[in-house]
Design a protein around this motif. Structure first.
Motif, PDB file in Angstrom:
ATOM      1  N   ASP A  90     -14.949  -0.793 -17.518  1.00 23.91           N
ATOM      2  CA  ASP A  90     -16.235  -1.373 -17.879  1.00 23.91           C
ATOM      3  C   ASP A  90     -16.256  -2.874 -17.649  1.00 23.91           C
ATOM      4  OD1 ASP A  90     -17.326   0.986 -18.544  1.00 23.91           O
ATOM      5  OD2 ASP A  90     -17.299   0.704 -20.713  1.00 23.91           O
ATOM      6  N   SER A  91     -15.321  -3.388 -16.848  1.00 24.22           N
ATOM      7  CA  SER A  91     -15.221  -4.846 -16.675  1.00 24.22           C
ATOM      8  C   SER A  91     -15.163  -5.217 -15.202  1.00 24.22           C
ATOM      9  CB  SER A  91     -13.957  -5.370 -17.365  1.00 24.22           C
ATOM     10  OG  SER A  91     -13.924  -4.994 -18.712  1.00 24.22           O
TER      11      SER A  91
ATOM     12  N   PRO B 297     -13.631 -12.436 -13.556  1.00 24.43           N
ATOM     13  CA  PRO B 297     -14.717 -11.713 -14.241  1.00 24.43           C
ATOM     14  C   PRO B 297     -16.097 -12.027 -13.669  1.00 24.43           C
ATOM     15  CG  PRO B 297     -14.108 -13.620 -15.533  1.00 24.43           C
ATOM     16  CD  PRO B 297     -13.240 -13.641 -14.309  1.00 24.43           C
TER      17      PRO B 297
ATOM     18  N   GLN C 192     -21.785 -13.237 -14.574  1.00 15.46           N
ATOM     19  CA  GLN C 192     -20.822 -12.498 -15.384  1.00 15.46           C
ATOM     20  C   GLN C 192     -21.430 -11.245 -15.996  1.00 15.46           C
ATOM     21  OE1 GLN C 192     -19.574 -16.026 -17.818  1.00 15.46           O
ATOM     22  NE2 GLN C 192     -17.550 -15.333 -17.211  1.00 15.46           N
ATOM     23  N   MET C 193     -20.574 -10.465 -16.588  1.00 16.35           N
ATOM     24  CA  MET C 193     -20.962  -9.231 -17.271  1.00 16.35           C
ATOM     25  C   MET C 193     -20.483  -9.386 -18.714  1.00 16.35           C
ATOM     26  SD  MET C 193     -19.170  -5.556 -16.454  1.00 16.35           S
ATOM     27  CE  MET C 193     -20.060  -5.008 -15.025  1.00 16.35           C
ATOM     28  N   SER C 194     -21.307  -8.973 -19.671  1.00 17.90           N
ATOM     29  CA  SER C 194     -20.838  -9.043 -21.064  1.00 17.90           C
ATOM     30  C   SER C 194     -20.516  -7.635 -21.552  1.00 17.90           C
ATOM     31  CB  SER C 194     -21.893  -9.686 -21.947  1.00 17.90           C
ATOM     32  OG  SER C 194     -22.952  -8.794 -22.194  1.00 17.90           O
ATOM     33  N   THR C 195     -20.069  -7.556 -22.780  1.00 20.15           N
ATOM     34  CA  THR C 195     -19.675  -6.253 -23.295  1.00 20.15           C
ATOM     35  C   THR C 195     -20.842  -5.267 -23.318  1.00 20.15           C
ATOM     36  OG1 THR C 195     -20.024  -7.157 -25.501  1.00 20.15           O
ATOM     37  CG2 THR C 195     -17.758  -7.078 -24.710  1.00 20.15           C
ATOM     38  N   ASP C 196     -22.057  -5.779 -23.496  1.00 18.46           N
ATOM     39  CA  ASP C 196     -23.188  -4.855 -23.560  1.00 18.46           C
ATOM     40  C   ASP C 196     -24.326  -5.193 -22.600  1.00 18.46           C
ATOM     41  OD1 ASP C 196     -23.913  -7.152 -24.792  1.00 18.46           O
ATOM     42  OD2 ASP C 196     -24.721  -6.236 -26.606  1.00 18.46           O
ATOM     43  N   THR C 197     -24.138  -6.196 -21.735  1.00 20.85           N
ATOM     44  CA  THR C 197     -25.163  -6.563 -20.754  1.00 20.85           C
ATOM     45  C   THR C 197     -24.530  -6.574 -19.371  1.00 20.85           C
ATOM     46  OG1 THR C 197     -26.095  -8.007 -22.437  1.00 20.85           O
ATOM     47  CG2 THR C 197     -26.931  -8.272 -20.213  1.00 20.85           C
TER      48      THR C 197
ATOM     49  N   TYR D 212     -23.771   1.279  -7.105  1.00 24.42           N
ATOM     50  CA  TYR D 212     -24.108   1.073  -8.512  1.00 24.42           C
ATOM     51  C   TYR D 212     -22.864   0.754  -9.334  1.00 24.42           C
ATOM     52  CZ  TYR D 212     -22.388   5.873  -8.824  1.00 24.42           C
ATOM     53  OH  TYR D 212     -21.609   6.994  -8.729  1.00 24.42           O
TER      54      TYR D 212
ATOM     55  N   GLN E  87     -20.087   2.933 -19.621  1.00 27.52           N
ATOM     56  CA  GLN E  87     -20.328   3.825 -20.751  1.00 27.52           C
ATOM     57  C   GLN E  87     -21.360   3.201 -21.693  1.00 27.52           C
ATOM     58  OE1 GLN E  87     -17.042   4.983 -23.407  1.00 27.52           O
ATOM     59  NE2 GLN E  87     -17.480   7.062 -22.750  1.00 27.52           N
TER      60      GLN E  87
ATOM     61  N   MET F 228     -22.813   4.951 -24.813  1.00 28.64           N
ATOM     62  CA  MET F 228     -23.034   6.051 -25.750  1.00 28.64           C
ATOM     63  C   MET F 228     -24.155   5.731 -26.741  1.00 28.64           C
ATOM     64  SD  MET F 228     -20.830   8.429 -24.943  1.00 28.64           S
ATOM     65  CE  MET F 228     -20.487   9.482 -26.340  1.00 28.64           C
TER      66      MET F 228
ATOM     67  N   ASP G 168     -24.465   9.594 -20.805  1.00 27.67           N
ATOM     68  CA  ASP G 168     -23.459   8.829 -21.544  1.00 27.67           C
ATOM     69  C   ASP G 168     -23.179   7.487 -20.873  1.00 27.67           C
ATOM     70  OD1 ASP G 168     -23.285  10.957 -23.199  1.00 27.67           O
ATOM     71  OD2 ASP G 168     -21.444  11.778 -22.324  1.00 27.67           O
TER      72      ASP G 168
ATOM     73  N   TRP H 257     -26.428   3.324 -15.535  1.00 30.08           N
ATOM     74  CA  TRP H 257     -26.285   3.102 -14.097  1.00 30.08           C
ATOM     75  C   TRP H 257     -27.080   1.857 -13.725  1.00 30.08           C
ATOM     76  CZ3 TRP H 257     -24.923   7.554 -10.645  1.00 30.08           C
ATOM     77  CH2 TRP H 257     -24.499   8.674 -11.366  1.00 30.08           C
TER      78      TRP H 257
END
Lengths: 496, 484
Positions: free
Chosen positions: A258-259, A280, A299-304, A381, A385, A387, A396, A399
């Motif tokens: 996920d990173s 990152p 960058q990418m964050s934990t939820d964005t 893409y 995850q 959830m 789950d 995309w």
């Protein structure tokens, strides 16, 4: 008053038409014939010359008496072998460049005059065709519109240019490699490297697990390959010479789990060497405002998926970091935007919306224009995850499709591709055909300048070399299937 | 005007403003969905759809085939306005019924069942303000910020949310139930005998890799004022007593539950960690009037290791040894009042298939811990797993998880141990295309001493001997998953 105006307009039109006609007649000088294999006859050379001169005169060509007065010089020969003869002619311009060639042959003296007539017709046709082709390449719709023309400041009564009522035509593109080589994998990305000593080019092609370096002259030749670790998914490749050593680095956007865990490589003596890893960042090389190409990151964050600003990548003492930010409007991320300026220097941002529409924003962030057609379209893409949203999305995973590149040329034209397909539904994307479009900003709307002929393949990625005016297209010619890896082709088109 | 009415009025005005303010745009149709097919062999699941499994001796093996399809359609009028709908069509099992009317049915010969379920219908729009305020109005999916320990369901209400830089706030009002018009409550007035939920949720991104959050949830239950009670002469309705007394996991009538909590998510090196802690307090009206003091929490982590990822999850909810008397320490999860025993909370954090509800559940039904309230026993669950890709297409995971109740009580039978058992499971799958997977799952659970002498024979109904344990449950399935 109206009648006077109409009269003047008619006279002006006739004058212009006449001028066009005169201006379109090319002066041609026909040299004396060379005689081979036939008895020397004093008047044969001049007779043949006269025969051809009288037959070449027409609306397009005007024969002249002196060599210095001709824009085209026609050299001819008469060759006799037994009963057979051959008339051969070549027309050259002043620089010596061959404009047309033709020949005609016959079986006896009775055939000579008819053969000369046919030779003149052939030369005529060939010269006219070449002149027409040159004229097309000079059409204002395609290549020679002054860079400032479409960038004029908004005007309420812009004079109607003849090209405004001409339907945009496919760009005159010439495959640099007419026999595009099939590459054994459905590739996902392409980026241009250096120009080789022999005039060829370095091509970096990104697969689902590997990066391939090709040297492309007549045919792509595989020079080096690197394979990525299991669990790493490459989603983008870009090139840029950040350290200024003359060798562009290759920036690969990699997703692990996920990173982001992106990598930078460089070519050295035919091998690819890793410069940095586990970065990152999403990478994308952009020439904002059509200026120098620079490398940008987000960058990418934990939820964005796209976190924070798009920033310029800078080299630091310890490696790489983020520099100044690029102000972005709504819907923009590192993959779906570029920036251009008009003649007055006003800045605009062009964005491919998530629904495929092309948007133009003012510097203030106001949306100025939105296309009616859809553009872009990419099958690559990032899947993470999610959830927490399973109940809302039905999946789950989340995309996020990464959009196609937008190029801004030094003339501030905007180049954007258009993938189309029958089956583009939810997270299922299967594009079937593509075309690349160029637009110019009129001050109120994006106006199409040209587009490439529609290709029956999905365009996975592309690059544009503004210096060479070349489109380097990576097309998937066979989709990846259950039991096959698919196939791709790199097609280079010159925008003339 | 009451606060509730004011909120509804503001939401309605907001909806009208947004609907009239947006420019005319091309209409976009957006479709998503999924299809899942399962062939199941198990001695614990029986296509029942129940949330709690019945553990019994000599349970016999059942086999059945089931399927579920979900279709999401969004009618997008503009970037700031769309109508979202979500439908479900599923069978409890192939061969269950046909030519009839009923949800989860229609898998028998001839089909033609009226079985379309509407999960969500809501309007999603942004107010045209400098900072976009998003509204979702209608029946919509919502999950708490604790992995679903409190509630994870479709619910009717109004949710407003906005982002101010790195700060995200949301406030939601949801009506879970309104007794008026229901059988036995005909005298109730709409809006009076209701169960309502208020959610305040804030999240702040300290950095891109560290987010903290704080929440306040309020569950106010004024249900079950039946006709007799409304007439002034309170007499316990037998059916009502059954639904509140025996199903004690549901918040009882005239109860109020406050929930305050904190949560966080962080990425530290190769690990992503998230967790939350929530404390509940308030008053429960039945079965015994008393105060509530309960808590729950979870922590999860994902660590990239080798070619895959190590997953660890632990969750705890408090229980109560005497839920029918005095104050309660049982963690209150949300349950349904209109159908028997349906939990509206689901914690999917652990990849388990017997101990906790599986993320692949259709209507198989029956899990050891069927809700985080767990019949007022609470729960302690820990699971460790490893996910990996063998090739580009072949993937798998293996997990081990153990569970216990936090407290034994009257719902625990004769159990003198809290230990429920340990599950091991594995899944191997093959990605046929980007969107289509086929996989095989096998799970086995070694029952703990909770069940020693604490079960009945499935056929005779006789209690097992004091020192015996019932048969260990197993579950296996062959599955096809398609998402788009």
């Amino acid at each position: 008053m109206e009648k006077t105006f109409l009269f003047l307009a008619t006279v002006l039109s006739l004058f212009l038409a006449c001028g066009q006609s005169i201006a379109g007649t090319i002066p041609v000088y026909v040299n004396e014939f060379r005689i081979n294999g036939a008895p020397e006859q004093a008047d044969l050379k001049s007779t043949l010359q006269m025969l051809l001169v009288s037959r070449l005169n027409n609306d397009s060509l005007a024969t002249v008496e002196s060599k210095s007065g001709g824009d085209l010089i026609v050299e001819c020969s008469y060759t006799k072998a037994g009963r057979l003869f051959s008339l051969d002619a070549v027309a050259r311009d002043r620089a010596g460049k061959v404009v047309a060639r033709a020949f005609e042959q016959g079986g006896g003296e009775d055939d000579l005059i008819p053969a000369m007539t046919k030779l003149a017709q052939r030369l005529n046709a060939e010269i006219t065709r070449r002149l027409s082709a040159d004229a097309v390449s000079l059409k204002p719709d395609l290549a020679t519109v002054p860079a400032t023309a479409p960038l004029a400041a908004p005007q309420s009564a812009v004079p109607v240019h003849a090209s405004d009522i001409v339907r945009p035509e496919p760009a005159v593109t010439r495959p640099a490699n007419p026999n595009a080589t099939r590459l054994p994998e459905a590739l996902v990305g392409v980026a241009r490297g250096r120009t080789l000593d022999n005039g060829g080019r370095e091509i970096y092609a990104l697969g689902e697990h590997a990066l391939f370096l090709y040297h492309q002259s007549s045919e792509p030749k595989l020079i080096a390959t690197i394979t990525f670790a299991d669990g790493a998914k490459p989603v983008g490749v870009d090139t840029g010479d950040m350290d200024g050593d003359g060798t562009p680095e290759v920036y690969i956007t990699l997703v692990k789990g996920d990173s982001l865990a992106s990598e930078i490589w460089t070519e050295k003596e035919g091998r690819l060497q890793k410069v940095a890893g586990n970065l990152p960042y999403y990478f994308r090389a952009l020439a904002l405002d059509g200026k120098t190409k620079k490398m940008y990151v987000q960058q990418m964050s934990t939820d964005t998926d796209f976190y924070g600003d798009v920033r310029e990548l800078i080299k630091t003492v310890n490696g790489y970091g983020m520099g100044s930010a690029v102000k972005l409007p709504r819907f923009a991320n590192i993959y779906n935007f570029n920036r251009f300026r008009d003649a007055a220097g006003k800045e605009y941002t062009v964005v491919v919306h998530e629904d495929g529409y092309l948007l133009v924003y003012a510097e203030s962030g106001e949306e100025l224009w939105r296309s009616s057609d859809k553009f872009g379209g990419c099958e690559v893409y990032v899947k993470r995850q999610d959830m927490g949203n399973t109940r809302a999305t039905g999946s789950d995973y989340r995309w996020t499709f990464l959009e196609q590149r937008i190029f801004v040329t030094p003339e501030n034209d905007i180049i954007v591709p258009k993938n189309q397909g029958f089956f583009v539904f939810g997270n299922n994307r299967s594009y079937k055909k593509n075309s690349v479009f160029a637009f110019a900003w009129t001050g109120a709307t994006l106006d199409e300048k040209w587009h490439t002929k529609e290709s029956q393949n999905y365009l996975a990625d592309y690059d544009y070399d503004s210096a060479a005016k070349e489109l380097i297209l990576l097309e998937v010619v066979k989709k990846k299937g259950l039991l096959n890896e698919g196939a791709s082709a790199i097609v280079v088109k010159k925008v003339e | 005007m009451s606060l509730k009415k004011k909120m509804l009025a503001v939401a309605a005005v907001g909806a009208l403003t947004a609907a009239t303010a947006v420019p005319a745009m091309a209409f976009e149709n957006e479709f998503h969905g999924m299809y899942r097919f399962k062939g199941v062999m198990s001695n614990v699941q029986n296509a029942s759809g129940a949330h709690f499994a019945t553990i019994s001796d000599d349970p016999q093996t059942k086999t059945f085939l089931e399927q579920r399809a979900r279709l999401l359609y969004s009618a997008k009028a503009s970037d700031d306005l769309k109508l979202v709908t979500h439908f479900e069509l599923d069978y409890s099992k192939f061969g269950d019924n046909s030519y009839n009317v009923g949800r989860n049915n229609g898998g028998a010969l001839g089909a033609d069942e009226v079985n379309l379920e509407t999960k969500s219908v809501y309007l999603d729009f942004n107010l045209p303000t400098a900072t976009k305020i998003n509204f979702k109005v209608g029946m919509q999916p919502w999950v708490d910020s604790y992995g679903g320990l409190v509630v994870n369901a479709d619910m009717a209400g109004v949710l407003a949310s906005a982002k101010y830089g790195d700060l995200a706030n949301s406030i939601g009002f949801f009506r879970f139930d309104d007794d008026a018009g229901r059988k036995g409550f005909e005298k109730a007035l709409s809006g009076k005998n209701t169960r309502d939920f208020l959610a305040l949720d804030s999240k702040y991104n300290v950095t891109k890799d560290f987010r903290v959050g704080a929440t306040y949830y309020l569950l106010n239950d004024d249900l079950n004022a039946d006709n007799a009670a409304l007439a002034g002469a309170f007499t316990t309705d037998a059916a009502t007593t059954a639904s509140t007394g025996t199903n004690s996991g549901r918040v009882a009538n005239s109860s109020i539950t406050h929930m305050v909590g904190v949560n966080a998510q962080a990425k530290v090196g190769i690990a992503t960690i998230d967790g939350g802690l929530i404390y509940q307090f308030g008053t429960l009206d039945t079965p015994v009037k008393g105060h509530l003091s309960a808590f729950g929490g979870y922590v999860g982590s994902k660590v990239a290791a080798g070619p895959g990822t190590v997953n660890f999850v632990a969750a705890y909810t408090s229980g109560d040894s005497t839920p029918g008397a005095g104050n309660s320490n049982a963690f209150q999860s949300v349950q349904n009042t209109t159908s028997s025993g349906v939990s509206e909370n689901t914690f999917y954090g652990a990849n388990l298939h017997i101990l906790l509800r599986s993320k692949y559940e259709i209507n198989s039904g029956g899990y050891i811990v069927g809700s985080s309230n767990n019949k007022n026993q609470g729960m302690t669950v820990g699971a460790l797993g490893y996910d990996m890709k063998f090739t580009d297409k072949l993937y798998g995971n293996a997990n081990i998880g153990a569970g216990a109740v936090a407290k034994t009580n009257g719902n625990s039978g004769s159990a003198d141990s809290k230990y429920l058992g340990t599950e091991i499971n594995a899944e191997v799958g093959y990605k046929l295309t980007d969107n289509l997977n086929v996989s095989v799952v096998g799970a086995f659970m070694k029952l703990g001493n909770y069940y020693k002498g604490n079960a009945k024979n499935a056929n005779t109904g006789a209690a097992i001997a004091a020192g015996d344990k019932p048969n260990d449950p197993f579950y296996s399935t062959v599955m096809l998953n398609y998402v788009f």
